[in-house]
Design a protein around this motif. Structure first.
Motif, PDB file in Angstrom:
ATOM      1  N   THR A 154       0.840  -1.203   0.000  1.00 39.51           N
ATOM      2  CA  THR A 154       0.000   0.000   0.000  1.00 39.51           C
ATOM      3  C   THR A 154       0.876   1.254   0.000  1.00 39.51           C
ATOM      4  OG1 THR A 154      -0.064   0.293   2.404  1.00 39.51           O
ATOM      5  CG2 THR A 154      -1.742  -1.172   1.454  1.00 39.51           C
ATOM      6  N   VAL A 155       0.294   2.365  -0.432  1.00 40.16           N
ATOM      7  CA  VAL A 155       1.017   3.645  -0.430  1.00 40.16           C
ATOM      8  C   VAL A 155       1.261   4.102   1.010  1.00 40.16           C
ATOM      9  CG1 VAL A 155       0.911   6.063  -1.130  1.00 40.16           C
ATOM     10  CG2 VAL A 155       0.081   4.287  -2.679  1.00 40.16           C
ATOM     11  N   GLU A 156       0.293   3.820   1.866  1.00 41.50           N
ATOM     12  CA  GLU A 156       0.444   4.200   3.267  1.00 41.50           C
ATOM     13  C   GLU A 156       1.692   3.550   3.884  1.00 41.50           C
ATOM     14  OE1 GLU A 156      -3.166   3.412   5.310  1.00 41.50           O
ATOM     15  OE2 GLU A 156      -2.881   5.109   6.661  1.00 41.50           O
ATOM     16  N   ASP A 157       1.912   2.277   3.569  1.00 41.81           N
ATOM     17  CA  ASP A 157       3.103   1.590   4.075  1.00 41.81           C
ATOM     18  C   ASP A 157       4.380   2.230   3.515  1.00 41.81           C
ATOM     19  OD1 ASP A 157       1.493  -0.100   5.475  1.00 41.81           O
ATOM     20  OD2 ASP A 157       2.036  -1.931   4.391  1.00 41.81           O
ATOM     21  N   SER A 204       8.716  16.103   6.106  1.00 40.89           N
ATOM     22  CA  SER A 204       8.635  14.963   7.024  1.00 40.89           C
ATOM     23  C   SER A 204       7.157  14.675   7.283  1.00 40.89           C
ATOM     24  CB  SER A 204       9.354  15.275   8.334  1.00 40.89           C
ATOM     25  OG  SER A 204       8.750  16.399   8.936  1.00 40.89           O
ATOM     26  N   GLY A 205       6.893  13.659   8.084  1.00 38.99           N
ATOM     27  CA  GLY A 205       5.508  13.337   8.428  1.00 38.99           C
ATOM     28  C   GLY A 205       4.696  12.857   7.245  1.00 38.99           C
ATOM     29  N   PHE A 206       5.281  11.930   6.466  1.00 37.88           N
ATOM     30  CA  PHE A 206       4.606  11.461   5.246  1.00 37.88           C
ATOM     31  C   PHE A 206       3.335  10.666   5.577  1.00 37.88           C
ATOM     32  CE2 PHE A 206       9.154  11.908   4.198  1.00 37.88           C
ATOM     33  CZ  PHE A 206       9.045  12.908   3.262  1.00 37.88           C
ATOM     34  N   ALA A 207       3.448   9.729   6.520  1.00 37.86           N
ATOM     35  CA  ALA A 207       2.283   8.888   6.845  1.00 37.86           C
ATOM     36  C   ALA A 207       1.151   9.752   7.423  1.00 37.86           C
ATOM     37  CB  ALA A 207       2.695   7.799   7.832  1.00 37.86           C
ATOM     38  N   LYS A 208       1.516  10.707   8.238  1.00 39.01           N
ATOM     39  CA  LYS A 208       0.517  11.595   8.856  1.00 39.01           C
ATOM     40  C   LYS A 208      -0.184  12.420   7.777  1.00 39.01           C
ATOM     41  CE  LYS A 208       0.453  14.975  12.590  1.00 39.01           C
ATOM     42  NZ  LYS A 208       1.043  16.280  12.240  1.00 39.01           N
ATOM     43  N   ALA A 209       0.588  12.871   6.800  1.00 33.66           N
ATOM     44  CA  ALA A 209       0.014  13.690   5.725  1.00 33.66           C
ATOM     45  C   ALA A 209      -1.057  12.929   4.952  1.00 33.66           C
ATOM     46  CB  ALA A 209       1.121  14.155   4.784  1.00 33.66           C
ATOM     47  N   LEU A 210      -0.842  11.625   4.803  1.00 29.11           N
ATOM     48  CA  LEU A 210      -1.822  10.804   4.078  1.00 29.11           C
ATOM     49  C   LEU A 210      -3.147  10.751   4.828  1.00 29.11           C
ATOM     50  CD1 LEU A 210       0.515  10.063   2.277  1.00 29.11           C
ATOM     51  CD2 LEU A 210      -0.028   7.661   2.578  1.00 29.11           C
ATOM     52  N   LEU A 211      -3.053  10.636   6.150  1.00 33.73           N
ATOM     53  CA  LEU A 211      -4.272  10.584   6.957  1.00 33.73           C
ATOM     54  C   LEU A 211      -4.994  11.924   6.925  1.00 33.73           C
ATOM     55  CD1 LEU A 211      -2.935   8.656  10.099  1.00 33.73           C
ATOM     56  CD2 LEU A 211      -4.366   7.765   8.258  1.00 33.73           C
ATOM     57  N   GLU A 212      -4.209  13.002   6.948  1.00 35.51           N
ATOM     58  CA  GLU A 212      -4.816  14.344   7.009  1.00 35.51           C
ATOM     59  C   GLU A 212      -5.409  14.789   5.676  1.00 35.51           C
ATOM     60  OE1 GLU A 212      -1.838  16.037  10.505  1.00 35.51           O
ATOM     61  OE2 GLU A 212      -1.542  16.683   8.427  1.00 35.51           O
ATOM     62  N   ILE A 242       6.899   6.938  -8.077  1.00 32.26           N
ATOM     63  CA  ILE A 242       6.250   5.797  -7.408  1.00 32.26           C
ATOM     64  C   ILE A 242       5.449   5.020  -8.436  1.00 32.26           C
ATOM     65  CG2 ILE A 242       4.138   7.059  -6.744  1.00 32.26           C
ATOM     66  CD1 ILE A 242       4.293   5.566  -4.023  1.00 32.26           C
ATOM     67  N   SER A 243       5.463   3.687  -8.304  1.00 34.54           N
ATOM     68  CA  SER A 243       4.600   2.865  -9.159  1.00 34.54           C
ATOM     69  C   SER A 243       3.486   2.306  -8.290  1.00 34.54           C
ATOM     70  CB  SER A 243       5.394   1.724  -9.796  1.00 34.54           C
ATOM     71  OG  SER A 243       4.528   0.927 -10.593  1.00 34.54           O
ATOM     72  N   VAL A 244       2.250   2.445  -8.757  1.00 34.44           N
ATOM     73  CA  VAL A 244       1.103   1.869  -8.047  1.00 34.44           C
ATOM     74  C   VAL A 244       0.314   0.989  -9.032  1.00 34.44           C
ATOM     75  CG1 VAL A 244       0.854   3.671  -6.295  1.00 34.44           C
ATOM     76  CG2 VAL A 244      -0.251   3.968  -8.487  1.00 34.44           C
ATOM     77  N   ASN A 283       9.742  16.459  -3.143  1.00 36.39           N
ATOM     78  CA  ASN A 283       8.317  16.667  -2.885  1.00 36.39           C
ATOM     79  C   ASN A 283       7.600  15.320  -2.794  1.00 36.39           C
ATOM     80  OD1 ASN A 283       5.831  17.679  -2.409  1.00 36.39           O
ATOM     81  ND2 ASN A 283       5.828  19.131  -4.118  1.00 36.39           N
ATOM     82  N   GLU A 284       8.107  14.457  -1.906  1.00 34.35           N
ATOM     83  CA  GLU A 284       7.467  13.164  -1.672  1.00 34.35           C
ATOM     84  C   GLU A 284       6.085  13.337  -1.054  1.00 34.35           C
ATOM     85  OE1 GLU A 284      10.700  13.457  -1.618  1.00 34.35           O
ATOM     86  OE2 GLU A 284      11.643  11.607  -2.291  1.00 34.35           O
ATOM     87  N   LEU A 285       5.846  14.472  -0.383  1.00 33.10           N
ATOM     88  CA  LEU A 285       4.516  14.692   0.216  1.00 33.10           C
ATOM     89  C   LEU A 285       3.440  14.701  -0.862  1.00 33.10           C
ATOM     90  CD1 LEU A 285       4.850  17.390   3.060  1.00 33.10           C
ATOM     91  CD2 LEU A 285       4.168  14.993   3.281  1.00 33.10           C
ATOM     92  N   THR A 286       3.666  15.472  -1.922  1.00 32.05           N
ATOM     93  CA  THR A 286       2.691  15.521  -3.018  1.00 32.05           C
ATOM     94  C   THR A 286       2.610  14.160  -3.712  1.00 32.05           C
ATOM     95  OG1 THR A 286       3.157  17.854  -3.317  1.00 32.05           O
ATOM     96  CG2 THR A 286       2.059  16.755  -5.128  1.00 32.05           C
ATOM     97  N   LEU A 287       3.786  13.525  -3.896  1.00 31.02           N
ATOM     98  CA  LEU A 287       3.828  12.228  -4.577  1.00 31.02           C
ATOM     99  C   LEU A 287       3.009  11.186  -3.815  1.00 31.02           C
ATOM    100  CD1 LEU A 287       5.275  10.702  -6.951  1.00 31.02           C
ATOM    101  CD2 LEU A 287       6.926   9.937  -5.255  1.00 31.02           C
ATOM    102  N   LEU A 288       3.267  11.090  -2.509  1.00 30.87           N
ATOM    103  CA  LEU A 288       2.619  10.043  -1.716  1.00 30.87           C
ATOM    104  C   LEU A 288       1.139  10.349  -1.472  1.00 30.87           C
ATOM    105  CD1 LEU A 288       5.602   9.419   0.709  1.00 30.87           C
ATOM    106  CD2 LEU A 288       4.598   7.681  -0.775  1.00 30.87           C
ATOM    107  N   THR A 289       0.803  11.612  -1.213  1.00 32.34           N
ATOM    108  CA  THR A 289      -0.618  11.917  -0.978  1.00 32.34           C
ATOM    109  C   THR A 289      -1.416  11.724  -2.271  1.00 32.34           C
ATOM    110  OG1 THR A 289      -0.189  14.283  -1.293  1.00 32.34           O
ATOM    111  CG2 THR A 289      -0.303  13.509   0.986  1.00 32.34           C
ATOM    112  N   GLY A 290      -0.823  12.087  -3.399  1.00 35.73           N
ATOM    113  CA  GLY A 290      -1.505  11.890  -4.684  1.00 35.73           C
ATOM    114  C   GLY A 290      -1.714  10.410  -4.982  1.00 35.73           C
ATOM    115  N   ALA A 291      -0.643   9.611  -4.790  1.00 36.23           N
ATOM    116  CA  ALA A 291      -0.729   8.159  -5.042  1.00 36.23           C
ATOM    117  C   ALA A 291      -1.735   7.513  -4.093  1.00 36.23           C
ATOM    118  CB  ALA A 291       0.650   7.527  -4.870  1.00 36.23           C
ATOM    119  N   HIS A 292      -1.746   7.983  -2.862  1.00 34.85           N
ATOM    120  CA  HIS A 292      -2.672   7.436  -1.857  1.00 34.85           C
ATOM    121  C   HIS A 292      -4.124   7.729  -2.234  1.00 34.85           C
ATOM    122  CE1 HIS A 292      -4.596   7.773   2.317  1.00 34.85           C
ATOM    123  NE2 HIS A 292      -4.365   6.487   2.132  1.00 34.85           N
ATOM    124  N   ALA A 293      -4.371   8.949  -2.701  1.00 33.62           N
ATOM    125  CA  ALA A 293      -5.742   9.317  -3.098  1.00 33.62           C
ATOM    126  C   ALA A 293      -6.200   8.448  -4.264  1.00 33.62           C
ATOM    127  CB  ALA A 293      -5.795  10.798  -3.475  1.00 33.62           C
TER     128      ALA A 293
END
Lengths: 491, 103
Positions: A219-222, A246-254, A444-446, A467-477
């Motif tokens: 998962t992207v969250e992991d 920082s705070g990548f996992a938290k950003a996904l939740l928020e 990232i590959s999903v 800018n992993e924050l945008t990358l991970l939150t976008g992939a997570h969405a």
């Protein structure tokens, strides 16, 4: 490992006292015992060592408290080019068949400090050179979705094992797509962080200006939880920097619906000739899903991207020829048994016996492009093209694009042996991922679909540097809006 | 960039520079494979780059956000000699053993 466990679920259960690292290790080992052989995913599987590591993790959890350990009790698989002290680190090569690492890579130290532990060392293309995991001196890895197909490479063992749920996460390394392409072929998530954000200390070097360690997860969250621990400044790697985020996992939740209001760029070059029709239709549907999730789509161009494979095979091989010069049969590694040799012949014979076909080919290619008379025409020119490709990406992002969306690979997984005789066909399977390494960007590959034959297809998202924050939150969405990541191979 | 003629002599020369002792059969194999890859790589010649005269590859990465990290010049612990020597294929005492260089 129960087939539905994730990094997140393990940490939650350890925190609530329902699970210990040792119990998680036992579950992991039991599943590995029955499945790993089918895949040839593991190079070193030492149950006693894994359980001892798990017991040490439990002790740490007890002493420090699971709440303070972001990866409490998480079993991690490690690609065999990352040093784990006391464990063999072969790089999938006969050259290092008996080499035992004398220190822990910085990423291993970070994982242990965070409460995680190592449960196996994974098969890979020799010295990370390959896109199918057929270049391992210890046999090819098989794709868990269909054992007649390749899992991708070079982190093929890592990807196959995570897809088969032998552990919730594996570390891989990515020089030209070696995390993202196998993640795509195996239907899981693979993150290549920004160059410099994760320490390379203890990673056996291939192309030092391109190599980056990253996680393969389901998962992207992991992936975000792993990035929280892996990213950071390390004095042992002079190219490492303090990540500004920082705070990548938290950003996904928020921000679970991060795609809302984002502009996603579609580089047209990746959707023109050469794209497999089934991959193309999976990507068209993914673009529609991204739009449904609230993003705007903008067509962009990367005018020099078609030269990325050519530039890469000059730069990466040049760096490899220098990095692999250290293997000489003198200090460690394979040494020829030939008698009455002079020093030069000792080097030559040891290297010829120790390295496999692809590695020798790349060393020679790199030696050639750096040699007198050819340096400017090849190496200097490739570096200039690299700069142009970096500028193309920067211009795309400057035009108001938050993320770029591309296929991860132009084709679905191919059959074992299919591309072995044609070096170019194999090299071109990395055409969608190589530019990201040349420009030092995070990608990232999903999972985004499956072919009629049931083989996974991946979508790549690319963000600006750091800018992993945008990358991970976008992939997570995207992941939240689709179901592909929930599919598991029929093993 | 002119078309490179990859003949057996060139493969031998490159293998020598790379410290590899190839068999005659391997020379044939790499002659074919290197020719194929090099003719693909030659497409870089088509790219008309207009980079600033002062642009240099070795400094360009720094301005892009990754700068060389320096460490303080202080003595730190290192791998004990015995451990570093443990994996030597051949040794004499605390020295790595190699064939005689001087006659």
């Amino acid at each position: 490992m129960p087939a539905n466990q994730t990094v997140k679920s393990i940490v939650e259960q350890v925190r609530s006292g329902k699970l210990t690292a040792v119990t998680a290790a036992h579950a992991c080992l039991e599943r590995t015992r029955t499945i790993a052989q089918k895949l040839n995913s593991h190079l070193h599987f030492d149950e006693a060592a894994a359980l001892a590591e798990a017991a040490a993790a439990d002790l740490r959890i007890k002493t420090i408290g699971a709440d303070k350990l972001p990866l409490a009790g998480v079993p991690v698989l490690v690609k065999d080019n990352i040093c784990v002290r006391g464990s063999k680190t072969t790089c999938g090569s006969k050259m290092l068949e008996n080499y035992v690492a004398t220190y822990d890579a910085s990423v291993i130290k970070r994982l242990r400090e965070a409460g995680a532990f190592v449960v196996g060392k994974m098969n890979m293309d020799e010295f990370a050179m390959g896109s199918s995991n057929e270049n391992s001196a210890f046999g090819a890895v098989r794709n868990p979705w269909n054992l007649e197909y390749v899992p991708g490479g070079s982190s093929g063992g890592s990807a196959a094992a995570v897809a088969a749920r032998l552990a919730p996460v594996a570390l891989g390394s990515d020089t030209g797509g070696s995390i993202r392409q196998p993640a795509s072929f195996c239907g899981i998530v693979g993150l290549k962080p920004t160059y410099g954000s994760v320490s390379r200390s203890g990673l056996v070097a291939f192309g030092s200006s391109l190599d980056q360690i990253g996680p393969l997860t389901t998962t992207v969250e992991d992936a975000a939880m792993m990035m929280d621990v892996l990213a950071g400044l390390d004095a042992s790697d002079s190219t490492s920097v303090k990540h500004p985020q920082s705070g990548f996992a938290k950003a996904l939740l928020e921000n679970p619906e991060a795609l809302k209001g984002m502009t996603i760029g579609i580089p047209e070059e990746f959707f023109e000739s050469g794209l497999d029709a089934e991959v193309g239709s999976c990507l068209e549907r993914a673009i529609a899903d991204v739009q449904k999730a609230g993003a705007k789509i903008k067509r962009v161009r990367l005018p020099n991207i078609s030269y990325s494979v050519a530039a890469y095979y000059v730069i990466a091989t040049a760096e490899a020829s220098a990095n692999l010069a250290r293997f000489d049969g003198v200090r460690y590694g394979h040494r020829t048994q030939g008698a009455n040799l002079n020093l030069k012949d000792l080097y030559r014979k040891s290297r010829n016996e120790g390295f496999g076909r692809e590695v020798k080919q790349r060393i020679m290619l790199g030696t050639f492009v750096l040699s007198s008379g050819y340096y400017d025409a090849f190496y200097s020119k490739a570096n200039k093209v690299r700069e142009l490709i970096s500028r193309d990406f920067a211009a795309a992002f400057d035009s108001g694009v938050d993320l770029l969306l591309t296929p991860t690979s132009p084709t679905p997984p191919f059959k074992l042996g299919e591309k072995l005789s044609d070096p170019l066909a194999m090299y071109l399977s990395d055409i969608c991922t190589i530019g990201v390494n040349l420009a030092g960007l995070p990608g990232i590959s999903v999972p985004c679909g499956r072919t009629k034959a049931g083989l996974p297809v991946g979508m790549q998202l690319i963000a600006p540097k750091f800018n992993e924050l945008t990358l991970l939150t976008g992939a997570h969405a995207y992941e939240r809006a689709t179901e592909w990541h929930k599919d598991q191979p029929p093993l | 960039m002119s078309k490179i003629q990859v003949d057996r002599e060139l493969v031998r020369k490159v293998a020598d520079l790379a410290h590899l002792s190839l068999s005659e059969q391997e020379i044939g194999l790499y002659q074919e494979r290197l020719a194929k890859v090099l003719s693909y790589v030659e497409q870089l010649d088509e790219v008309h780059e207009s980079l600033d005269k002062n642009w240099r590859p070795d400094t360009s990465r720094g301005e892009a956000g990754v700068s060389a990290l320096e460490r303080r010049d202080v003595v730190e612990g290192s791998l004990p000699v015995e451990e570093a020597m443990k994996q030597a294929p051949a040794r004499i005492g605390t020295a790595f053993q190699v064939p005689r260089i001087l006659e």
